[in-house]
Structures are given as C-alpha cells and as structure tokens.
Design a protein around this motif. Structure first.
Motif, PDB file in Angstrom:
ATOM      1  N   GLY A 140       0.794  -1.225   0.000  1.00 51.29           N
ATOM      2  CA  GLY A 140       0.000   0.000   0.000  1.00 51.29           C
ATOM      3  C   GLY A 140       0.821   1.267   0.000  1.00 51.29           C
ATOM      4  N   GLY A 141       0.212   2.352   0.475  1.00 50.37           N
ATOM      5  CA  GLY A 141       0.790   3.690   0.404  1.00 50.37           C
ATOM      6  C   GLY A 141      -0.073   4.513  -0.531  1.00 50.37           C
ATOM      7  N   LYS A 142       0.190   5.783  -0.665  1.00 52.36           N
ATOM      8  CA  LYS A 142      -0.559   6.652  -1.581  1.00 52.36           C
ATOM      9  C   LYS A 142       0.405   7.479  -2.404  1.00 52.36           C
ATOM     10  CE  LYS A 142      -4.988   6.002  -0.958  1.00 52.36           C
ATOM     11  NZ  LYS A 142      -5.859   5.523  -2.008  1.00 52.36           N
ATOM     12  N   TYR A 143       0.182   7.527  -3.700  1.00 56.44           N
ATOM     13  CA  TYR A 143       1.037   8.257  -4.627  1.00 56.44           C
ATOM     14  C   TYR A 143       0.182   9.049  -5.599  1.00 56.44           C
ATOM     15  CZ  TYR A 143       4.447   5.041  -2.736  1.00 56.44           C
ATOM     16  OH  TYR A 143       5.239   4.329  -1.874  1.00 56.44           O
ATOM     17  N   ASP A 144       0.717  10.206  -6.015  1.00 52.88           N
ATOM     18  CA  ASP A 144       0.034  11.053  -6.993  1.00 52.88           C
ATOM     19  C   ASP A 144       0.402  10.660  -8.418  1.00 52.88           C
ATOM     20  OD1 ASP A 144      -1.077  12.876  -4.962  1.00 52.88           O
ATOM     21  OD2 ASP A 144       1.032  13.424  -4.657  1.00 52.88           O
ATOM     22  N   ILE A 145       1.623  10.169  -8.596  1.00 52.23           N
ATOM     23  CA  ILE A 145       2.107   9.727  -9.912  1.00 52.23           C
ATOM     24  C   ILE A 145       2.809   8.390  -9.717  1.00 52.23           C
ATOM     25  CG2 ILE A 145       3.667  10.201 -11.847  1.00 52.23           C
ATOM     26  CD1 ILE A 145       3.355  13.200 -11.181  1.00 52.23           C
ATOM     27  N   ILE A 146       2.468   7.416 -10.561  1.00 55.60           N
ATOM     28  CA  ILE A 146       3.126   6.117 -10.543  1.00 55.60           C
ATOM     29  C   ILE A 146       3.719   5.874 -11.923  1.00 55.60           C
ATOM     30  CG2 ILE A 146       2.868   3.633 -10.198  1.00 55.60           C
ATOM     31  CD1 ILE A 146       0.436   4.266  -8.386  1.00 55.60           C
ATOM     32  N   LEU A 147       5.026   5.652 -11.955  1.00 56.99           N
ATOM     33  CA  LEU A 147       5.743   5.400 -13.208  1.00 56.99           C
ATOM     34  C   LEU A 147       6.037   3.910 -13.304  1.00 56.99           C
ATOM     35  CD1 LEU A 147       8.266   8.348 -12.756  1.00 56.99           C
ATOM     36  CD2 LEU A 147       6.199   8.361 -14.168  1.00 56.99           C
ATOM     37  N   LEU A 148       5.552   3.278 -14.384  1.00 56.17           N
ATOM     38  CA  LEU A 148       5.715   1.835 -14.571  1.00 56.17           C
ATOM     39  C   LEU A 148       6.466   1.576 -15.868  1.00 56.17           C
ATOM     40  CD1 LEU A 148       2.089   0.626 -13.687  1.00 56.17           C
ATOM     41  CD2 LEU A 148       4.078   0.704 -12.173  1.00 56.17           C
ATOM     42  N   ASP A 149       7.675   1.051 -15.751  1.00 59.37           N
ATOM     43  CA  ASP A 149       8.493   0.730 -16.923  1.00 59.37           C
ATOM     44  C   ASP A 149       9.232  -0.583 -16.671  1.00 59.37           C
ATOM     45  OD1 ASP A 149      10.015   0.740 -19.216  1.00 59.37           O
ATOM     46  OD2 ASP A 149      11.373   2.311 -18.546  1.00 59.37           O
ATOM     47  N   PRO A 150       8.458  -1.692 -16.584  1.00 58.01           N
ATOM     48  CA  PRO A 150       9.103  -2.990 -16.322  1.00 58.01           C
ATOM     49  C   PRO A 150       9.752  -3.546 -17.587  1.00 58.01           C
ATOM     50  CG  PRO A 150       6.771  -3.306 -16.677  1.00 58.01           C
ATOM     51  CD  PRO A 150       7.013  -1.806 -16.715  1.00 58.01           C
ATOM     52  N   PRO A 151      10.530  -4.624 -17.441  1.00 61.14           N
ATOM     53  CA  PRO A 151      11.043  -5.296 -18.642  1.00 61.14           C
ATOM     54  C   PRO A 151       9.868  -5.659 -19.560  1.00 61.14           C
ATOM     55  CG  PRO A 151      12.040  -6.208 -16.651  1.00 61.14           C
ATOM     56  CD  PRO A 151      10.953  -5.289 -16.201  1.00 61.14           C
ATOM     57  N   TYR A 152      10.014  -5.385 -20.838  1.00 64.70           N
ATOM     58  CA  TYR A 152       8.904  -5.565 -21.780  1.00 64.70           C
ATOM     59  C   TYR A 152       8.437  -7.017 -21.902  1.00 64.70           C
ATOM     60  CZ  TYR A 152       9.656  -0.825 -23.688  1.00 64.70           C
ATOM     61  OH  TYR A 152       9.765   0.527 -23.868  1.00 64.70           O
ATOM     62  N   ALA A 153       9.347  -7.963 -21.872  1.00 64.17           N
ATOM     63  CA  ALA A 153       9.012  -9.366 -22.151  1.00 64.17           C
ATOM     64  C   ALA A 153       8.495 -10.100 -20.905  1.00 64.17           C
ATOM     65  CB  ALA A 153      10.221 -10.086 -22.721  1.00 64.17           C
ATOM     66  N   THR A 154       7.772  -9.391 -20.049  1.00 58.35           N
ATOM     67  CA  THR A 154       7.199  -9.998 -18.844  1.00 58.35           C
ATOM     68  C   THR A 154       5.729  -9.605 -18.744  1.00 58.35           C
ATOM     69  OG1 THR A 154       7.623  -8.093 -17.407  1.00 58.35           O
ATOM     70  CG2 THR A 154       9.409  -9.716 -17.626  1.00 58.35           C
TER      71      THR A 154
END
Length: 178
Positions: A105-119
């Motif tokens: 949990g936690g609270k965020y205003d912006i979440i950036l998601l850039d995982p390895p593409y092949a997953t």
C-alpha cells in the motif's frame, strides 16, 4: 542519459554497464514529461521498476515533493543511489520485488511503470494498483511498454486516459476519477 529539465537540467546520469537494465531513451522520456509536466510539482511519485532512476530523478528535478524508487536488482539500486547522490537529492530507495512492494500500500500522486517488456509485470502491477488503491484521486499512472502490447482496462474508479506511440514504444496513461 541526462536530466532534461528543472534544477538538474543537463546533468549526466550513470548508465548500466550491461543491457540487463533498459533505460528509457531521451526521446521517450521527453515525451513522458511533456504529457505529465504540469502534474509533478509538489507531488508524491513512485518509480516502480526504477532501473537507473532517471524517471524519478527527472520528477525530483522538476519539483516533486518526494520520490520512492523500487527495483529488485542490486545493480539497479546501486545505480539509482549513485544517480540520486550525484544530483544532491534525497529519496527513498527500496530493493524489493515490485509486486510485493505494491501490495503493502501507500498513496502516490504519480506512478511510473516501466518494467522489462518481455514480462507480464505491467499487467500485474496495474491489477494490484487497482485492488490496493494506491493512486490518489486525479493521480496519474504512466506506463511504458512495447508498441504491440495491448494495454488492459482498469476497474472503476480507474480509467485509461490515452495511448501514445513513439517508434517501437507505447506510453499509456491511466488516472483515477476525482
């Protein structure tokens, strides 16, 4: 790899020695920040799958109140810490499995998601963000994926805002209703 705007504009950041970590290209990074530029100042940011930390550092350079960097790779975490220190910023850096981190949990205003593409980590992360509800109202999720990836819809109050294509890369934004 450099910071493109803000306090640390032009600052070079350390890059990985090998290709286990795939940094976002300057062109795509510039596009990300053109999309969210007016939503950063004073905000709480989560840079999940942080890699080199360049996206979260860009947020700090542009006035984010705080950034949490998460990556499971020891090498990535070392690079993130080195890059944060070289910019003179303070931030929370966590070496952990990104999916496990989201479940806490936690609270965020912006979440950036850039995982390895092949997953399937992007889909898993979006499902958990939706179920644990860690995005603030009106917040933004920015996803980077391969262009051919079909991005899922999210359950209310989350919704897909827009998709942008840049060569082989797709950026997808989600938000949470106010």
């Amino acid at each position: 790899m450099r910071v493109i705007s803000g306090l640390m504009r032009g600052k070079r950041l350390k890059e990985p020695a090998n290709y286990d970590i795939r940094p976002t290209t300057d062109k795509v990074k510039e596009s990300i920040f053109n999309i969210i530029q007016f939503d950063i100042e004073g905000r709480r940011v989560l840079d999940l799958f942080a890699g080199t930390g360049q996206l979260g550092i860009e947020c700090l350079s542009r006035g984010a109140a705080e950034v949490t960097f998460v990556d499971q790779s020891r090498e990535a975490i070392a690079i993130v810490k080195e890059n944060i220190n070289s910019c003179g910023f303070k931030a929370r850096v966590v070496q952990d499995d990104s999916i496990s981190f989201l479940n806490r949990g936690g609270k965020y205003d912006i979440i950036l998601l850039d995982p390895p593409y092949a997953t399937n980590l992007l889909d898993k992360a979006l499902q958990i963000i939706n179920s644990v509800d860690i995005l603030t109202e009106g917040g933004i999720i920015m996803c980077e994926s391969a262009r051919e990836k079909s991005m899922p819809d999210m359950n209310t109050p989350y919704f897909k805002r827009k998709e942008y294509n840049y060569g082989k890369v797709k950026l997808t934004t989600y938000s949470k209703e106010k």
